[in-house]
Design a protein around this motif. Structure first.
Motif, PDB file in Angstrom:
ATOM      1  N   THR A 178       0.833  -1.205   0.000  1.00 36.66           N
ATOM      2  CA  THR A 178       0.000   0.000   0.000  1.00 36.66           C
ATOM      3  C   THR A 178       0.865   1.252   0.000  1.00 36.66           C
ATOM      4  N   ARG A 179       1.906   1.241   0.832  1.00 36.29           N
ATOM      5  CA  ARG A 179       2.754   2.425   0.899  1.00 36.29           C
ATOM      6  C   ARG A 179       3.623   2.563  -0.359  1.00 36.29           C
ATOM      7  N   ALA A 180       3.943   1.457  -0.993  1.00 35.84           N
ATOM      8  CA  ALA A 180       4.650   1.552  -2.281  1.00 35.84           C
ATOM      9  C   ALA A 180       3.719   2.173  -3.326  1.00 35.84           C
ATOM     10  N   GLN A 181       2.431   1.826  -3.250  1.00 38.28           N
ATOM     11  CA  GLN A 181       1.457   2.480  -4.148  1.00 38.28           C
ATOM     12  C   GLN A 181       1.419   3.976  -3.860  1.00 38.28           C
ATOM     13  N   ASN A 182       1.512   4.332  -2.577  1.00 38.64           N
ATOM     14  CA  ASN A 182       1.516   5.765  -2.227  1.00 38.64           C
ATOM     15  C   ASN A 182       2.750   6.479  -2.779  1.00 38.64           C
ATOM     16  N   ILE A 183       3.870   5.757  -2.869  1.00 36.07           N
ATOM     17  CA  ILE A 183       5.073   6.360  -3.457  1.00 36.07           C
ATOM     18  C   ILE A 183       4.829   6.695  -4.932  1.00 36.07           C
ATOM     19  N   VAL A 184       4.137   5.807  -5.624  1.00 37.04           N
ATOM     20  CA  VAL A 184       3.793   6.094  -7.028  1.00 37.04           C
ATOM     21  C   VAL A 184       2.974   7.387  -7.099  1.00 37.04           C
ATOM     22  N   LYS A 185       1.982   7.497  -6.212  1.00 38.47           N
ATOM     23  CA  LYS A 185       1.133   8.703  -6.210  1.00 38.47           C
ATOM     24  C   LYS A 185       1.947   9.944  -5.862  1.00 38.47           C
ATOM     25  N   TYR A 190       4.162  15.249  -7.505  1.00 31.71           N
ATOM     26  CA  TYR A 190       5.254  16.212  -7.669  1.00 31.71           C
ATOM     27  C   TYR A 190       5.480  16.567  -9.138  1.00 31.71           C
ATOM     28  N   GLY A 191       4.704  15.965 -10.021  1.00 34.64           N
ATOM     29  CA  GLY A 191       4.881  16.252 -11.440  1.00 34.64           C
ATOM     30  C   GLY A 191       6.074  15.533 -12.033  1.00 34.64           C
ATOM     31  N   ALA A 192       6.534  14.482 -11.366  1.00 26.00           N
ATOM     32  CA  ALA A 192       7.657  13.711 -11.897  1.00 26.00           C
ATOM     33  C   ALA A 192       7.125  12.454 -12.579  1.00 26.00           C
ATOM     34  N   LYS A 193       7.997  11.813 -13.358  1.00 29.26           N
ATOM     35  CA  LYS A 193       7.594  10.628 -14.119  1.00 29.26           C
ATOM     36  C   LYS A 193       8.049   9.361 -13.413  1.00 29.26           C
ATOM     37  N   ILE A 194       7.129   8.423 -13.259  1.00 35.85           N
ATOM     38  CA  ILE A 194       7.500   7.058 -12.856  1.00 35.85           C
ATOM     39  C   ILE A 194       6.814   6.115 -13.835  1.00 35.85           C
ATOM     40  N   ASP A 195       7.585   5.160 -14.361  1.00 36.18           N
ATOM     41  CA  ASP A 195       7.022   4.226 -15.346  1.00 36.18           C
ATOM     42  C   ASP A 195       6.644   2.899 -14.737  1.00 36.18           C
ATOM     43  N   GLY A 196       7.347   2.496 -13.676  1.00 31.06           N
ATOM     44  CA  GLY A 196       7.106   1.140 -13.199  1.00 31.06           C
ATOM     45  C   GLY A 196       7.468   0.916 -11.747  1.00 31.06           C
ATOM     46  N   VAL A 197       6.943  -0.188 -11.231  1.00 30.59           N
ATOM     47  CA  VAL A 197       7.295  -0.643  -9.888  1.00 30.59           C
ATOM     48  C   VAL A 197       7.929  -2.027 -10.018  1.00 30.59           C
ATOM     49  N   GLY A 198       9.127  -2.156  -9.458  1.00 25.83           N
ATOM     50  CA  GLY A 198       9.831  -3.433  -9.456  1.00 25.83           C
ATOM     51  C   GLY A 198       9.589  -4.149  -8.142  1.00 25.83           C
ATOM     52  N   MET A 199       9.086  -5.349  -8.252  1.00 22.42           N
ATOM     53  CA  MET A 199       8.927  -6.197  -7.066  1.00 22.42           C
ATOM     54  C   MET A 199      10.135  -7.125  -7.065  1.00 22.42           C
ATOM     55  N   GLN A 200      10.995  -6.978  -6.052  1.00 16.87           N
ATOM     56  CA  GLN A 200      12.224  -7.777  -6.063  1.00 16.87           C
ATOM     57  C   GLN A 200      11.914  -9.274  -6.068  1.00 16.87           C
ATOM     58  N   PHE A 221      -1.061  -1.791  -8.481  1.00  8.87           N
ATOM     59  CA  PHE A 221      -0.076  -0.855  -9.054  1.00  8.87           C
ATOM     60  C   PHE A 221      -0.506  -0.408 -10.453  1.00  8.87           C
ATOM     61  N   VAL A 222      -0.906  -1.378 -11.254  1.00  9.91           N
ATOM     62  CA  VAL A 222      -1.279  -1.084 -12.644  1.00  9.91           C
ATOM     63  C   VAL A 222      -2.410  -0.047 -12.680  1.00  9.91           C
ATOM     64  N   VAL A 226       1.020   2.575 -13.809  1.00  7.30           N
ATOM     65  CA  VAL A 226       2.421   2.158 -14.004  1.00  7.30           C
ATOM     66  C   VAL A 226       2.470   0.684 -14.428  1.00  7.30           C
ATOM     67  N   GLU A 227       3.600   0.306 -15.035  1.00 15.00           N
ATOM     68  CA  GLU A 227       3.845  -1.102 -15.321  1.00 15.00           C
ATOM     69  C   GLU A 227       4.544  -1.729 -14.119  1.00 15.00           C
ATOM     70  N   VAL A 228       4.684  -3.048 -14.140  1.00 16.10           N
ATOM     71  CA  VAL A 228       5.366  -3.750 -13.052  1.00 16.10           C
ATOM     72  C   VAL A 228       6.326  -4.777 -13.649  1.00 16.10           C
ATOM     73  N   ALA A 229       7.279  -5.216 -12.819  1.00 13.59           N
ATOM     74  CA  ALA A 229       8.202  -6.279 -13.224  1.00 13.59           C
ATOM     75  C   ALA A 229       8.686  -6.991 -11.968  1.00 13.59           C
ATOM     76  N   TYR A 230       9.016  -8.265 -12.124  1.00 17.22           N
ATOM     77  CA  TYR A 230       9.743  -8.974 -11.067  1.00 17.22           C
ATOM     78  C   TYR A 230      11.221  -8.761 -11.352  1.00 17.22           C
ATOM     79  N   THR A 231      11.923  -8.153 -10.386  1.00 16.76           N
ATOM     80  CA  THR A 231      13.266  -7.656 -10.695  1.00 16.76           C
ATOM     81  C   THR A 231      14.427  -8.433 -10.075  1.00 16.76           C
ATOM     82  N   GLU A 232      14.173  -9.212  -9.031  1.00 10.58           N
ATOM     83  CA  GLU A 232      15.291  -9.918  -8.362  1.00 10.58           C
ATOM     84  C   GLU A 232      14.838 -11.299  -7.895  1.00 10.58           C
ATOM     85  N   LEU A 233      14.064 -11.965  -8.711  1.00  9.77           N
ATOM     86  CA  LEU A 233      13.408 -13.195  -8.267  1.00  9.77           C
ATOM     87  C   LEU A 233      14.399 -14.294  -7.859  1.00  9.77           C
TER      88      LEU A 233
END
Ligand code: XIL
Length: 312
Positions: A178-185, A190-200, A221-222, A226-233
């Motif tokens: 939930t708090r990671a979703q809040n980071i996306v928001k 702030y008007g910055a760009k985020i494309d994705g969330v990586g779930m390790q 997340f979607v 944003v898109e998502v990926a598994y990044t350190e499985l």
């Protein structure tokens, strides 16, 4: 890796890849197994060991190898509390100075790798397990805005790289997700760009979230755009692994890979190296390991490999 990347691409994903690191690149047997999509060791302590002195040679070794082989590179990571040199950690800088140090680090590193990194993990592990912000020099000095400030600097340096927030234990719904979703928001506010969330996805045999739970989490997340990926499985177990643990591990890999396949916006999967020979797990979790689809002797674990392949 061994047909996994080709299968992932045929199924509409961008990649199925493995992390690598400089020490193992001199292991001929290791290099004999073709890896797609590598991950660089571009952590702050290696890249900017002292203020405004940059050392790109280890990172370049990996991006050069990837370029020779036509591989994609997810680059990891720009702002993280760990593997951070002490000149940053205990420098005692004020707010404005630390912001400029962080912006300078990001700008110079992202500019150096411009066009070579298709993804950047801009901020890594900003949260505690209960979802509160992790205390670190950036948060303690700058406050939560260090996160959007970092994303703005990365976007300015390479507008075409995809920018990710990356963390662990966000593979299931709960306080930390939930708090990671809040980071996306927050980043977007702030008007910055985020494309994705990586779930390790440093997961554990027998307590990996179910496929449907992982799908529901990714969709949260979607739904934020944003898109998502598994990044350190990797999926660890007690060592030596029993036969029944390996059977359960195959199921847990299938659930995780299968969840990514169910969600169109899950763009790819990176395993945290492909072989137990170079896994980080035994050194950090003593008594555990055997977390990857290839064993200590670079031998493929058929049961696990087939589970991944057929889930793709
Ligand atoms: C680990 C590497 O695998 C090790 O080789 C290194 O010594 C320490 O870092 N989460 C992350 C990764 O985001 O950067 C960490 O990688 C594993 C946990």
């Amino acid at each position: 890796i061994d047909g996994l990347n080709a299968r992932a691409i045929a199924a509409g994903k961008d990649y199925f890849g493995s992390a690598t690191d400089n020490p193992e690149l001199t292991d001929a047997a290791y290099d004999g197994i073709v890896i797609q999509s590598k991950l660089t060791p571009e952590k702050w302590d290696a890249i900017e060991p002292s203020r405004d002195t940059f050392s790109f040679s280890n990172g370049d070794a990996i991006t050069d190898l990837a370029a020779r082989n036509g591989q994609k590179v997810r680059c990891h990571t720009l702002v993280w509390y760990s593997q951070l040199p002490s000149w940053v950690k205990t420098g005692g800088y004020n707010n404005a100075t630390l912001i400029s140090i962080m912006e300078n680090h990001i700008t110079k590193e992202v500019t150096h790798y411009k066009g070579k990194c298709f993804h950047w993990d801009v901020v890594n592990e900003a949260l505690n397990e209960d979802g509160t912000y992790r205390s670190n020099v950036f948060y303690d000095t700058i406050g939560p805005s260090y996160i959007p400030i970092a994303f703005k600097a990365a976007a300015a340096a390479d507008p075409s790289a995809k920018l990710y927030y990356n963390d662990y234990n966000i593979e299931n719904l709960g306080a930390k997700s939930t708090r990671a979703q809040n980071i996306v928001k927050l980043i977007k506010q702030y008007g910055a760009k985020i494309d994705g969330v990586g779930m390790q996805a440093h997961l554990i045999v027998g307590s990996t979230p179910s496929q449907s739970a992982q799908v529901a989490n990714m969709n949260a997340f979607v739904n934020l755009g944003v898109e998502v990926a598994y990044t350190e499985l990797d999926i660890r177990t007690n060592t030596p692994a029993t036969a029944s643990a390996v059977t359960q591990q195959a199921k847990d890999y299938a659930a995780t890979v299968g969840a990514c396949m169910e969600v169109a916006e899950c763009v790819g999967i990176t395993i945290w190296d492909y072989t137990d020979k170079y896994s980080w797990i035994p050194s950090v979790f003593p008594g555990q390991g055997a977390a990857l689809p290839w064993d200590q002797n670079l031998k493929k674990k058929d049961e696990v490999y087939k589970a991944i392949l057929s889930a793709l």
